[in-house]
Design a protein around this motif. Structure first.
Motif, PDB file in Angstrom:
ATOM      1  N   ASN A  10      -4.833 -35.141  49.213  1.00 23.54           N
ATOM      2  CA  ASN A  10      -5.340 -33.766  49.253  1.00 23.54           C
ATOM      3  C   ASN A  10      -4.257 -32.805  48.754  1.00 23.54           C
ATOM      4  O   ASN A  10      -3.749 -31.966  49.505  1.00 23.54           O
ATOM      5  N   PRO A  11      -3.895 -32.930  47.481  1.00 23.31           N
ATOM      6  CA  PRO A  11      -2.829 -32.104  46.932  1.00 23.31           C
ATOM      7  C   PRO A  11      -3.229 -30.641  46.802  1.00 23.31           C
ATOM      8  O   PRO A  11      -4.411 -30.301  46.750  1.00 23.31           O
ATOM      9  N   VAL A  12      -2.226 -29.792  46.747  1.00 24.58           N
ATOM     10  CA  VAL A  12      -2.411 -28.366  46.472  1.00 24.58           C
ATOM     11  C   VAL A  12      -1.434 -28.000  45.365  1.00 24.58           C
ATOM     12  O   VAL A  12      -0.252 -28.359  45.425  1.00 24.58           O
ATOM     13  N   ARG A  13      -1.924 -27.300  44.356  1.00 23.28           N
ATOM     14  CA  ARG A  13      -1.098 -26.927  43.207  1.00 23.28           C
ATOM     15  C   ARG A  13      -1.488 -25.526  42.747  1.00 23.28           C
ATOM     16  O   ARG A  13      -2.662 -25.142  42.800  1.00 23.28           O
ATOM     17  N   SER A  14      -0.510 -24.781  42.304  1.00 27.82           N
ATOM     18  CA  SER A  14      -0.761 -23.424  41.819  1.00 27.82           C
ATOM     19  C   SER A  14      -0.010 -23.200  40.520  1.00 27.82           C
ATOM     20  O   SER A  14       1.142 -23.620  40.383  1.00 27.82           O
ATOM     21  N   CYS A  15      -0.669 -22.557  39.555  1.00 27.73           N
ATOM     22  CA  CYS A  15      -0.033 -22.174  38.298  1.00 27.73           C
ATOM     23  C   CYS A  15      -0.293 -20.686  38.063  1.00 27.73           C
ATOM     24  O   CYS A  15      -1.455 -20.262  37.971  1.00 27.73           O
ATOM     25  N   LEU A  16       0.767 -19.910  37.966  1.00 21.92           N
ATOM     26  CA  LEU A  16       0.660 -18.479  37.733  1.00 21.92           C
ATOM     27  C   LEU A  16       1.076 -18.162  36.302  1.00 21.92           C
ATOM     28  O   LEU A  16       1.790 -18.930  35.659  1.00 21.92           O
ATOM     29  N   PHE A  17       0.632 -17.019  35.811  1.00 22.32           N
ATOM     30  CA  PHE A  17       0.989 -16.595  34.458  1.00 22.32           C
ATOM     31  C   PHE A  17       0.998 -15.076  34.396  1.00 22.32           C
ATOM     32  O   PHE A  17       0.361 -14.401  35.212  1.00 22.32           O
ATOM     33  N   VAL A  18       1.726 -14.539  33.462  1.00 20.56           N
ATOM     34  CA  VAL A  18       1.710 -13.100  33.231  1.00 20.56           C
ATOM     35  C   VAL A  18       0.509 -12.804  32.338  1.00 20.56           C
ATOM     36  O   VAL A  18       0.463 -13.226  31.182  1.00 20.56           O
ATOM     37  N   GLY A  19      -0.471 -12.112  32.888  1.00 24.40           N
ATOM     38  CA  GLY A  19      -1.673 -11.851  32.122  1.00 24.40           C
ATOM     39  C   GLY A  19      -2.736 -11.188  32.966  1.00 24.40           C
ATOM     40  O   GLY A  19      -2.580 -11.034  34.184  1.00 24.40           O
ATOM     41  N   PRO A  20      -3.847 -10.811  32.340  1.00 25.55           N
ATOM     42  CA  PRO A  20      -4.919 -10.091  33.016  1.00 25.55           C
ATOM     43  C   PRO A  20      -5.907 -11.021  33.713  1.00 25.55           C
ATOM     44  O   PRO A  20      -5.614 -12.200  33.932  1.00 25.55           O
TER      45      PRO A  20
END
Length: 395
Positions: free
Chosen positions: A363-373
């Protein structure tokens, strides 16, 4: 460490451990222009991984520097502009590298690493077809398919006609249980939007999955009285009867209000979905009940989002499932502000990702953020489809 000085200057080299503690510092005056070398290996202690920052004049560059099995070292850039002494260092260093595993007859796996001091259990999937070894075949397996690729397919749910679009893989094999991925469109969009964008780009990477795009009422997902969750459940039943689907590997993906719908499926229908991908999601169609069943959770969000503003919206949903899934790092039990501060700090439209650790098995959790709208696809070509598919196919 080799560097080129254009004029007399000063070079400073600093070495830090994983906790951002300064291990060594060397400063030297450069008397004239030219090419110079500093023996960095002689400065590195026994740690397998350190961070090196070199400052020449007013310019700084930082590197990950790690020991190879043969005793030599390798360096890779990627920490430029990182403040090693600040919290920004932890954010940039949160995901160190990617482990790629290849084996003859198996699909290549790419796994993010948050530390080199770890043991990774890698589950390989045969590239020869036949589905996963522990697949649970649906009623449609072994039968001629009763559903074909197309748009505006109809299903009656509680006396209301609902529709969906579907893409079935080329060369469909009715004895092979396929992954099913449900893609929810954003508010004021439609199932045709998802289809027109190649099912959030998955058609290019998930060629071995059945992709479906449901149509929301009034181009939205109000989920009044749980109606949209009921629709989704009935849709899955119809697809399982008409096609060969792996009942253990059904996933949901959505953007904006569709992301909220994917989150709602994870919350209220964990018996249906194995994992979800939420892009720039808002808690519009969110959970109205306490939930305790883990579901694999992946989030992407733009830090300049003005509709489902960051971090006010997407982060609470991520923190919710980090708790439910039993993750420990970043610690979801801390305050929302501290939790958000522990996430990566993106500097461009490229992905700044973190794989949570300590989560319950499978039950993994992963997040990817980016500079954008407010968008699911920052930049073109976008990195999102491959991230989503890698997340889903590991399950």
């Amino acid at each position: 460490l080799e560097f080129l000085a254009a004029e007399p200057s000063r070079i400073q080299v600093e070495i830090y451990d994983m906790s951002a503690h300064l291990l060594d510092r060397v400063t030297a005056e450069i008397p004239s222009s030219g090419r110079y070398h500093i023996d960095v290996a002689g400065m590195v202690p026994k740690e397998n991984l350190v961070f090196i920052r070199a400052t020449l004049g007013g310019r700084s560059e930082a590197y990950r520097y790690f020991r190879m099995r043969d005793g030599t070292f390798a360096a890779r850039p990627g920490l430029a502009n990182a403040s090693i002494e600040s919290a920004g260092f932890a954010k940039v260093a949160a995901t160190l590298d990617t482990l790629k595993v290849t084996a003859a007859g198996f699909t290549t796996r790419s796994l993010p690493l948050s530390t080199y001091d770890t043991t990774v259990n890698v589950r390989m999937e045969s590239s020869g077809g036949g589905g996963s070894a522990d697949a649970v075949k649906s009623a449609g397996c072994g039968k001629a398919p009763t559903i074909t690729t197309g748009s505006a397919k109809q299903i009656m749910v509680g006396g209301t006609a609902r529709t969906y679009n579907i893409q079935i893989p080329d060369g469909y094999d009715n004895n092979k249980p396929y992954r099913l991925i449900i893609g929810y469109h954003g508010a004021s969009q439609s199932a045709n939007t998802v289809t027109g964008e190649s099912y959030f780009g998955l058609r290019t990477v998930a060629q071995d999955a059945i992709l479906v795009a449901p149509q929301g009422i009034g181009n939205a997902w109000p989920n009044t009285g749980g109606a949209d969750v009921t629709f989704s459940r009935q849709l899955v039943i119809q697809l399982e009867e008409g096609l060969c689907i792996d009942k253990k590997r059904i996933f949901a993906e959505g953007f904006s209000m569709g992301g909220a719908m994917a989150y709602s499926m994870a919350c209220t229908a964990p018996d249906v979905v194995r994992g979800v991908a939420v892009h720039s999601g808002c808690p519009i169609t969110a959970c109205t009940q306490q939930h305790t069943t883990p579901v694999a959770y992946f989030m992407t969000h733009g830090t300049q989002d003005q509709i489902c503003g960051y971090p006010r919206f997407g982060v609470p949903l991520l923190q919710d499932f980090a708790k439910v899934n039993g993750c420990t790092t970043p610690d979801p039990s801390q305050s929302a502000t501290a939790f958000e501060a522990a996430l990566p700090n993106p500097t461009s439209a490229s992905s700044a990702c973190i794989e949570f650790t300590g989560c319950k098995t499978s039950n993994p959790v992963r997040s990817c953020l980016f500079v954008g709208p407010h968008a699911w696809n920052p930049g073109r070509p976008t990195w999102v489809p491959a991230e989503v598919w890698n997340f889903f196919k590991q399950l």
